[in-house]
Design a protein around this motif. Structure first.
Motif, PDB file in Angstrom:
ATOM      1  N   GLY A   1      -8.054  18.111  -0.593  1.00  0.00           N
ATOM      2  CA  GLY A   1      -8.932  18.014  -1.751  1.00  0.00           C
ATOM      3  C   GLY A   1      -8.250  17.734  -3.074  1.00  0.00           C
ATOM      4  N   GLU A   2      -6.932  17.460  -3.053  1.00  0.00           N
ATOM      5  CA  GLU A   2      -6.212  17.160  -4.290  1.00  0.00           C
ATOM      6  C   GLU A   2      -5.843  15.675  -4.316  1.00  0.00           C
ATOM      7  N   THR A   3      -5.987  15.053  -5.483  1.00  0.00           N
ATOM      8  CA  THR A   3      -5.817  13.596  -5.579  1.00  0.00           C
ATOM      9  C   THR A   3      -4.536  13.154  -6.296  1.00  0.00           C
ATOM     10  N   LYS A   4      -3.931  14.024  -7.095  1.00  0.00           N
ATOM     11  CA  LYS A   4      -2.815  13.617  -7.937  1.00  0.00           C
ATOM     12  C   LYS A   4      -1.651  13.055  -7.129  1.00  0.00           C
ATOM     13  N   LEU A   5      -1.282  13.738  -6.069  1.00  0.00           N
ATOM     14  CA  LEU A   5      -0.149  13.309  -5.253  1.00  0.00           C
ATOM     15  C   LEU A   5      -0.419  11.932  -4.646  1.00  0.00           C
ATOM     16  N   PHE A   6      -1.607  11.727  -4.130  1.00  0.00           N
ATOM     17  CA  PHE A   6      -1.923  10.457  -3.490  1.00  0.00           C
ATOM     18  C   PHE A   6      -1.896   9.308  -4.496  1.00  0.00           C
ATOM     19  N   ILE A   7      -2.474   9.531  -5.663  1.00  0.00           N
ATOM     20  CA  ILE A   7      -2.478   8.489  -6.695  1.00  0.00           C
ATOM     21  C   ILE A   7      -1.060   8.132  -7.105  1.00  0.00           C
ATOM     22  N   ASN A   8      -0.227   9.149  -7.304  1.00  0.00           N
ATOM     23  CA  ASN A   8       1.171   8.885  -7.676  1.00  0.00           C
ATOM     24  C   ASN A   8       1.921   8.149  -6.580  1.00  0.00           C
ATOM     25  N   HIS A   9       1.632   8.471  -5.329  1.00  0.00           N
ATOM     26  CA  HIS A   9       2.290   7.772  -4.223  1.00  0.00           C
ATOM     27  C   HIS A   9       1.880   6.301  -4.173  1.00  0.00           C
ATOM     28  N   VAL A  10       0.611   6.025  -4.444  1.00  0.00           N
ATOM     29  CA  VAL A  10       0.160   4.631  -4.471  1.00  0.00           C
ATOM     30  C   VAL A  10       0.874   3.868  -5.587  1.00  0.00           C
ATOM     31  N   ILE A  11       0.986   4.486  -6.750  1.00  0.00           N
ATOM     32  CA  ILE A  11       1.665   3.848  -7.889  1.00  0.00           C
ATOM     33  C   ILE A  11       3.119   3.548  -7.552  1.00  0.00           C
ATOM     34  N   VAL A  12       3.806   4.531  -6.988  1.00  0.00           N
ATOM     35  CA  VAL A  12       5.221   4.350  -6.659  1.00  0.00           C
ATOM     36  C   VAL A  12       5.395   3.360  -5.521  1.00  0.00           C
ATOM     37  N   LEU A  13       4.481   3.355  -4.568  1.00  0.00           N
ATOM     38  CA  LEU A  13       4.551   2.378  -3.483  1.00  0.00           C
ATOM     39  C   LEU A  13       4.545   0.954  -4.048  1.00  0.00           C
ATOM     40  N   ILE A  14       3.678   0.707  -5.006  1.00  0.00           N
ATOM     41  CA  ILE A  14       3.603  -0.631  -5.617  1.00  0.00           C
ATOM     42  C   ILE A  14       4.895  -0.940  -6.373  1.00  0.00           C
ATOM     43  N   ILE A  15       5.378   0.019  -7.153  1.00  0.00           N
ATOM     44  CA  ILE A  15       6.599  -0.188  -7.943  1.00  0.00           C
ATOM     45  C   ILE A  15       7.787  -0.481  -7.036  1.00  0.00           C
ATOM     46  N   VAL A  16       7.965   0.343  -6.006  1.00  0.00           N
ATOM     47  CA  VAL A  16       9.106   0.190  -5.096  1.00  0.00           C
ATOM     48  C   VAL A  16       9.018  -1.124  -4.322  1.00  0.00           C
ATOM     49  N   SER A  17       7.811  -1.497  -3.913  1.00  0.00           N
ATOM     50  CA  SER A  17       7.634  -2.736  -3.169  1.00  0.00           C
ATOM     51  C   SER A  17       8.034  -3.944  -4.009  1.00  0.00           C
ATOM     52  N   VAL A  18       7.544  -3.983  -5.245  1.00  0.00           N
ATOM     53  CA  VAL A  18       7.860  -5.108  -6.132  1.00  0.00           C
ATOM     54  C   VAL A  18       9.350  -5.134  -6.445  1.00  0.00           C
ATOM     55  N   PHE A  19       9.915  -3.955  -6.755  1.00  0.00           N
ATOM     56  CA  PHE A  19      11.337  -3.879  -7.094  1.00  0.00           C
ATOM     57  C   PHE A  19      12.216  -4.275  -5.917  1.00  0.00           C
ATOM     58  N   SER A  20      11.941  -3.706  -4.749  1.00  0.00           N
ATOM     59  CA  SER A  20      12.801  -3.952  -3.585  1.00  0.00           C
ATOM     60  C   SER A  20      12.741  -5.400  -3.147  1.00  0.00           C
ATOM     61  N   PHE A  21      11.552  -5.973  -3.093  1.00  0.00           N
ATOM     62  CA  PHE A  21      11.433  -7.366  -2.669  1.00  0.00           C
ATOM     63  C   PHE A  21      12.026  -8.311  -3.714  1.00  0.00           C
ATOM     64  N   GLY A  22      11.639  -8.115  -4.976  1.00  0.00           N
ATOM     65  CA  GLY A  22      12.105  -9.010  -6.033  1.00  0.00           C
ATOM     66  C   GLY A  22      13.607  -8.961  -6.231  1.00  0.00           C
ATOM     67  N   MET A  23      14.177  -7.766  -6.292  1.00  0.00           N
ATOM     68  CA  MET A  23      15.617  -7.634  -6.486  1.00  0.00           C
ATOM     69  C   MET A  23      16.387  -8.130  -5.272  1.00  0.00           C
TER      70      MET A  23
END
Length: 436
Positions: free
Chosen positions: A380-402
């Motif tokens: 029933g808590e959303t904060k962790l999931f939202i933060n994981h989605v944000i970091v997933l996008i950041i890491v994906s863009v960074f890892s692929f682009g770099m």
């Protein structure tokens, strides 16, 4: 020219080891009261188990490629143990766990050549074991990460170009992600991101780098290669599964209940994922294969890695089954005619890591690990999931682009890909003068 460059590296290493002032050479105190002998013993074993994963990966990948590329493929994993070990001692550990610079990277100046990394001090999150042991344990994670990438560009990369990319990958991709995720002052750590043993740092980074490498190097001339040794794949899977207990349970950083929980979720997730993979294959009308069973098990191990110390046993089974089916679907539908990810590294490690990361944010429970600040979406808590989605996008863009940028840089320095003639002859004989 290359022989002079390599000779210079060896000479500089020899001179540096003689002149550097290393504060780690303190008085030996094996019975220091600040450390727990049980924790220390377990972490020594766990470090050895994690190291075993890399030759296990060599067998896993080596059995999948064609016979004329087995030695080169396995040697790529072996050389990761060699090169990254040295790099980690010189600068890698400091970049990952040194004093934080804006939560993005560590300051390596105090830990060059393991300076101030000794047996009479400890890492703040692992106070019961010597700092030197923690540093060596973490080295094994850095070693296997670039080795994972090699499956994507198997059978067509020049060996020297691979070694150069590996060094750059550790410095510019692995260490920032390790610092952001595992250092107490890292930006992801402060966001409450949960990555127990490397779903982000190891598997996502390797998966996206693999995709970048497959795209940059282009397709093999012959993509329909018969696996050299299915028995190698089975052996490699067994070694990986065995070593993964050190990978995940060792990340508890002590011989404690959390380590037992991580060990338990690790084995049940691998088993459920292997079962799901072969069942899904049968549902689709395929035969139950040894290759499928092995790949499924590894996907389960990948997916449970970020969640191992945060979820219950039933949820570990759920993670194993879902990650296996999702990865299977991605592998089947991957545009193989356009992108040649030779051993499906992105579909298995990249996708498995991302699924595991998201499901960690669904099932993470304080009942399993009281250190969790925010529980998962299931509770029933959303904060962790939202933060994981944000970091997933950041890491994906960074890892692929770099990664794509690093492949571009390496290719400017020395060609990444072997010639058509050498590719047809095989990398074993053309790169190493050896053959099965």
């Amino acid at each position: 020219m290359r022989k002079y460059f390599l000779a210079t590296i060896l000479l500089l290493l020899l001179i540096t080891t003689l002149v550097i002032n290393n504060n780690a050479t303190q008085a030996i105190a094996f019975n220091s009261p600040k450390f727990d002998t049980g924790d220390t013993a377990w972490m020594i074993v766990a470090s050895a188990l994690v190291l075993l994963m890399t030759p296990g990966l060599g067998f896993f990948y080596g059995g999948m490629v064609g016979k004329k590329n087995v030695i080169s493929t396995m040697l790529q994993s072996f050389m990761a143990m060699v090169i990254v070990s040295i790099l980690w001692v010189i600068i890698g550990f400091g970049l990952s766990f040194g004093e934080s610079i804006y939560g993005i990277i560590g300051n390596p100046s105090k830990n060059i050549f393991f300076n101030n990394v000794g047996i009479n001090s400890s890492w703040e999150l692992a106070p019961t074991i010597p700092l030197l042991l923690f540093a060596l344990f973490q080295a094994k994670f850095a070693i296997i990460t670039p080795a994972l990438i090699t499956g994507a560009f198997a059978e067509r990369i020049r060996f020297w170009a691979y070694l150069l990319f590996m060094v750059l990958f550790i410095i510019f991709i692995y260490t920032p992600l390790a610092h952001c995720t595992w250092h107490p002052n890292g930006i992801f750590f402060k966001m409450g991101i949960l990555d127990f043993a490397g779903g982000i740092v190891v598997h996502m980074s390797a998966g996206w780098a693999a995709l970048a490498g497959a795209m940059f190097l282009g397709k093999r001339k012959n993509q329909k290669t018969s696996p050299a040794r299915i028995t190698y794949v089975l052996l490699g899977t067994g070694l990986l599964w065995f070593g993964w207990f050190g990978f995940n349970a060792g990340s508890a950083l002590g011989a404690n209940g959390l380590a037992v929980q991580a060990l338990s979720t690790t084995t049940i997730a691998a088993a459920s994922a292997s079962m799901a993979w072969v069942f899904w294959d049968k549902i689709l009308g395929h035969k139950i294969s040894a290759m499928g069973a092995c790949i499924g098990a590894v996907v389960g191990l990948v997916a449970i890695t970020p969640a191992a110390g945060y979820v219950s046993m039933p949820h570990a089974i759920f993670i194993g089954i879902v990650s296996s089916i999702v990865s299977n679907i991605v592998v089947i539908n991957f545009p193989k005619g356009k992108i040649d990810d030779a051993l499906d590294v992105f579909g298995c490690h990249g996708v498995g890591g991302m699924v595991g990361m998201l499901l960690t944010a669904v099932f993470a429970s304080k009942a399993i690990n009281p250190a969790i600040e925010n529980q998962g979406l299931f509770f029933g808590e959303t904060k962790l999931f939202i933060n994981h989605v944000i970091v997933l996008i950041i890491v994906s863009v960074f890892s692929f682009g770099m990664s794509y940028f690093l492949f571009f840089i390496v290719n400017k320095i020395t060609p990444l890909r072997v010639s058509t003639e050498k590719e047809e002859l095989g990398l074993d004989i053309t790169q190493h003068g050896e053959f099965l």
